[in-house]
Design a protein around this motif. Structure first.
Motif, mmCIF file in Angstrom:
data_model
loop_
_atom_site.group_PDB
_atom_site.id
_atom_site.type_symbol
_atom_site.label_atom_id
_atom_site.label_comp_id
_atom_site.label_asym_id
_atom_site.label_seq_id
_atom_site.Cartn_x
_atom_site.Cartn_y
_atom_site.Cartn_z
ATOM 1 N N PHE A 1 0.831 -1.205 0.000
ATOM 2 C CA PHE A 1 0.000 0.000 0.000
ATOM 3 C C PHE A 1 0.867 1.256 0.000
ATOM 4 N N ALA A 2 1.933 1.255 0.799
ATOM 5 C CA ALA A 2 2.808 2.421 0.871
ATOM 6 C C ALA A 2 3.465 2.712 -0.476
ATOM 7 N N ILE A 3 3.898 1.684 -1.172
ATOM 8 C CA ILE A 3 4.529 1.884 -2.479
ATOM 9 C C ILE A 3 3.498 2.353 -3.507
ATOM 10 N N ALA A 4 2.299 1.766 -3.498
ATOM 11 C CA ALA A 4 1.237 2.200 -4.419
ATOM 12 C C ALA A 4 0.866 3.656 -4.161
ATOM 13 N N TYR A 5 0.730 4.015 -2.903
ATOM 14 C CA TYR A 5 0.392 5.389 -2.522
ATOM 15 C C TYR A 5 1.499 6.347 -2.963
ATOM 16 N N SER A 6 2.749 5.921 -2.829
ATOM 17 C CA SER A 6 3.874 6.763 -3.219
ATOM 18 C C SER A 6 3.944 6.958 -4.727
ATOM 19 N N ILE A 7 3.666 5.911 -5.474
ATOM 20 C CA ILE A 7 3.691 6.016 -6.934
ATOM 21 C C ILE A 7 2.635 7.004 -7.415
ATOM 22 N N ILE A 8 1.492 6.988 -6.801
ATOM 23 C CA ILE A 8 0.370 7.815 -7.241
ATOM 24 C C ILE A 8 0.498 9.258 -6.786
ATOM 25 N N ASN A 9 0.980 9.501 -5.563
ATOM 26 C CA ASN A 9 0.845 10.822 -4.955
ATOM 27 C C ASN A 9 2.076 11.706 -4.916
ATOM 28 N N GLY A 10 3.234 11.247 -5.263
ATOM 29 C CA GLY A 10 4.386 12.136 -5.313
ATOM 30 C C GLY A 10 5.268 12.121 -4.066
ATOM 31 N N LYS A 11 6.301 12.984 -4.099
ATOM 32 C CA LYS A 11 7.381 12.949 -3.117
ATOM 33 C C LYS A 11 6.940 13.262 -1.693
ATOM 34 N N GLU A 12 6.226 14.348 -1.514
ATOM 35 C CA GLU A 12 5.882 14.791 -0.162
ATOM 36 C C GLU A 12 5.049 13.747 0.584
#
Length: 165
Positions: A37-48
């Motif tokens: 989930f953390a990686i999927a969320y990071s791919i979608i939402n950006g650096k911050e």
């Protein structure tokens, strides 16, 4: 409000990771719902937002990681940041790159854990990382679409925005 929801979802996923998911293990390896989930969320939402989810997921995983507190926090932070860089260069509604990315990032994470534990003279099995990477890829295939649908409105607003360098 979004950060509170992400923290609550992460707590729910870490509870599932430690209570239900081990029943679905293959040769002692099982996926990490929270990490996926953390990686999927990071791919979608950006650096911050990737930094935030990396820290939250790392701390939650470290609570159950007895031998090396802080290892998951550091690695999740760096790997979620890496995933956000991957997310900048892809078409976000396609699943192939996120599935391949989670496989590679899982291998990198366990290489980092293996290296840190080797330096601390703690023995762990690295051989399970390939199975965990494949397992996380299968989970990502289904989870990515769900996370993408939650943020679909935000994505559609930014779709036509051009970056000028």
């Amino acid at each position: 409000m979004e950060k509170l929801i992400i923290i609550l979802v992460s707590i729910g996923l870490v509870i599932l990771d430690n209570s239900l998911v081990p029943f679905f293990s293959i040769k002692g390896a099982y996926p990490s719902l929270l990490f996926t989930f953390a990686i999927a969320y990071s791919i979608i939402n950006g650096k911050e937002k990737a930094i935030f989810i990396g820290v939250v997921s790392g701390i939650l995983q470290d609570v159950f990681f007895f031998h090396g507190f802080g290892v998951n926090s550091l690695l999740n932070l760096l790997l979620c940041l890496l995933a956000s860089f991957v997310g900048e260069g892809i078409v976000k509604n396609k699943r192939l790159i996120p599935v391949v990315s989670i496989f590679c990032i899982t291998i990198i994470k366990y290489m980092g854990i293996f290296l840190m534990f080797y330096l601390l003279d703690i023995n762990i099995q690295f051989s399970k990382s390939i199975i965990m990477g494949i397992y996380n890829g299968v989970v990502m295939f289904f989870v990515y679409k769900v996370v993408m649908n939650v943020y679909d409105d935000e994505y559609s607003k930014q779709r036509w925005r051009f970056k000028w360098y």
